[in-house]
Write a protein that holds these residues in place. Structure first.
Motif, PDB file in Angstrom:
ATOM      1  N   UNK A   1       0.844  -1.200   0.000  1.00  0.00           N
ATOM      2  CA  UNK A   1       0.000   0.000   0.000  1.00  0.00           C
ATOM      3  C   UNK A   1       0.881   1.252   0.000  1.00  0.00           C
ATOM      4  N   UNK A   2       0.664   2.074  -1.018  1.00  0.00           N
ATOM      5  CA  UNK A   2       1.430   3.317  -1.120  1.00  0.00           C
ATOM      6  C   UNK A   2       0.552   4.501  -0.719  1.00  0.00           C
ATOM      7  N   UNK A   3       1.187   5.485  -0.134  1.00  0.00           N
ATOM      8  CA  UNK A   3       0.511   6.754   0.144  1.00  0.00           C
ATOM      9  C   UNK A   3       1.023   7.747  -0.893  1.00  0.00           C
ATOM     10  N   UNK A   4       0.153   8.150  -1.809  1.00  0.00           N
ATOM     11  CA  UNK A   4       0.564   9.088  -2.848  1.00  0.00           C
ATOM     12  C   UNK A   4       0.183  10.511  -2.461  1.00  0.00           C
ATOM     13  N   UNK A   5       1.161  11.386  -2.596  1.00  0.00           N
ATOM     14  CA  UNK A   5       0.981  12.795  -2.239  1.00  0.00           C
ATOM     15  C   UNK A   5       0.965  13.640  -3.496  1.00  0.00           C
ATOM     16  N   UNK A   6       0.009  14.553  -3.559  1.00  0.00           N
ATOM     17  CA  UNK A   6       0.090  15.663  -4.493  1.00  0.00           C
ATOM     18  C   UNK A   6       1.150  16.625  -3.941  1.00  0.00           C
ATOM     19  N   UNK A   7       1.644  17.548  -4.739  1.00  0.00           N
ATOM     20  CA  UNK A   7       2.614  18.514  -4.200  1.00  0.00           C
ATOM     21  C   UNK A   7       2.008  19.913  -4.025  1.00  0.00           C
ATOM     22  N   UNK A   8       1.648  20.584  -5.117  1.00  0.00           N
ATOM     23  CA  UNK A   8       1.226  21.992  -5.035  1.00  0.00           C
ATOM     24  C   UNK A   8      -0.078  22.127  -4.249  1.00  0.00           C
ATOM     25  N   UNK A   9      -0.008  22.836  -3.132  1.00  0.00           N
ATOM     26  CA  UNK A   9      -1.194  23.036  -2.295  1.00  0.00           C
ATOM     27  C   UNK A   9      -1.434  21.898  -1.313  1.00  0.00           C
ATOM     28  N   UNK A  10      -0.610  20.849  -1.373  1.00  0.00           N
ATOM     29  CA  UNK A  10      -0.763  19.701  -0.463  1.00  0.00           C
ATOM     30  C   UNK A  10       0.442  19.588   0.461  1.00  0.00           C
ATOM     31  N   UNK A 104      -6.345   0.134  -3.147  1.00  0.00           N
ATOM     32  CA  UNK A 104      -5.915   0.224  -1.751  1.00  0.00           C
ATOM     33  C   UNK A 104      -4.918   1.333  -1.493  1.00  0.00           C
ATOM     34  N   UNK A 105      -4.275   1.859  -2.540  1.00  0.00           N
ATOM     35  CA  UNK A 105      -3.383   2.997  -2.345  1.00  0.00           C
ATOM     36  C   UNK A 105      -4.198   4.211  -1.894  1.00  0.00           C
ATOM     37  N   UNK A 106      -3.517   5.118  -1.200  1.00  0.00           N
ATOM     38  CA  UNK A 106      -4.170   6.303  -0.632  1.00  0.00           C
ATOM     39  C   UNK A 106      -3.670   7.548  -1.360  1.00  0.00           C
ATOM     40  N   UNK A 107      -4.558   8.504  -1.585  1.00  0.00           N
ATOM     41  CA  UNK A 107      -4.161   9.783  -2.189  1.00  0.00           C
ATOM     42  C   UNK A 107      -4.422  10.911  -1.205  1.00  0.00           C
ATOM     43  N   UNK A 108      -3.442  11.818  -1.108  1.00  0.00           N
ATOM     44  CA  UNK A 108      -3.622  13.063  -0.375  1.00  0.00           C
ATOM     45  C   UNK A 108      -3.523  14.188  -1.397  1.00  0.00           C
ATOM     46  N   UNK A 109      -4.605  14.931  -1.555  1.00  0.00           N
ATOM     47  CA  UNK A 109      -4.642  15.929  -2.635  1.00  0.00           C
ATOM     48  C   UNK A 109      -5.593  17.055  -2.250  1.00  0.00           C
ATOM     49  N   UNK A 110      -5.192  18.283  -2.518  1.00  0.00           N
ATOM     50  CA  UNK A 110      -6.051  19.423  -2.167  1.00  0.00           C
ATOM     51  C   UNK A 110      -7.178  19.630  -3.184  1.00  0.00           C
ATOM     52  N   UNK A 111      -7.130  18.924  -4.320  1.00  0.00           N
ATOM     53  CA  UNK A 111      -8.180  19.120  -5.337  1.00  0.00           C
ATOM     54  C   UNK A 111      -9.263  18.054  -5.217  1.00  0.00           C
ATOM     55  N   UNK A 112     -10.477  18.534  -5.036  1.00  0.00           N
ATOM     56  CA  UNK A 112     -11.598  17.628  -4.803  1.00  0.00           C
ATOM     57  C   UNK A 112     -11.824  16.676  -5.984  1.00  0.00           C
ATOM     58  N   UNK A 113     -11.688  17.177  -7.200  1.00  0.00           N
ATOM     59  CA  UNK A 113     -11.935  16.327  -8.374  1.00  0.00           C
ATOM     60  C   UNK A 113     -10.952  15.158  -8.405  1.00  0.00           C
ATOM     61  N   UNK A 114      -9.718  15.397  -8.008  1.00  0.00           N
ATOM     62  CA  UNK A 114      -8.734  14.310  -7.962  1.00  0.00           C
ATOM     63  C   UNK A 114      -9.104  13.280  -6.901  1.00  0.00           C
TER      64      UNK A 114
END
Ligand SMILES: [Mg+2]
Length: 138
Positions: A1-10, A104-114
């Motif tokens: 399981x990976x935790x994927x991060x957005x960068x800009x704004x996150x 099962x991977x997780x995303x952290x992102x400030x954009x709701x559409x993503x």
């Protein structure tokens, strides 16, 4: 399981770098390298995850050449902010992020559409504020 991060704004406070938009439109990648870290970064560094990855977009309408410069600047930012990640997907603006993930991977992102697209295809997705709060409790 990976935790994927957005960068800009996150994790990177790009939108508060003075003149960031003008610079990026002029194909100057420096704002990507010099943005301040957002509060999530100190929690991620403290907890020393070994399953972090990045999925981040280049600028709207970026050329292939500027996307390469963008990726280099963003990798520099990650190093300077002591964030160790396994993968950096720096892809053209608008590319669906779920293409780079497994169930099962997780995303952290400030954009709701993503986050919504990720939840539909992959699994859990959180805002940076939500995930920072979760990590503060660990
Ligand atoms: Mg973002």
């Amino acid at each position: 399981m990976e935790i994927f991060l957005d960068m800009d704004g996150t994790i990177a406070d790009l939108y508060h770098v003075p003149g960031w938009l003008e610079k990026i439109l002029a194909e100057n990648p420096i704002p990507y390298a010099t943005a301040d870290p957002l509060p999530l970064v100190s929690e991620l560094v403290r907890l020393r995850f070994n399953n972090l990855g990045i999925i981040t977009w280049g600028s709207k309408g970026s050329t292939e050449e500027f996307l390469v410069k963008t990726k280099i600047a963003k990798i520099k930012w990650l190093e300077e902010n002591f964030l160790r990640v396994n993968k950096v997907h720096c892809v053209h603006y608008g590319t669906p992020k779920f293409l780079f993930a497994e169930p099962g991977d997780i995303l952290i992102d400030d954009e709701e559409a993503n986050r919504k697209a990720w939840q539909d295809h992959i699994g859990p997705a959180y805002t940076p504020e939500e995930f920072t709060e979760i990590l503060r409790g660990l």
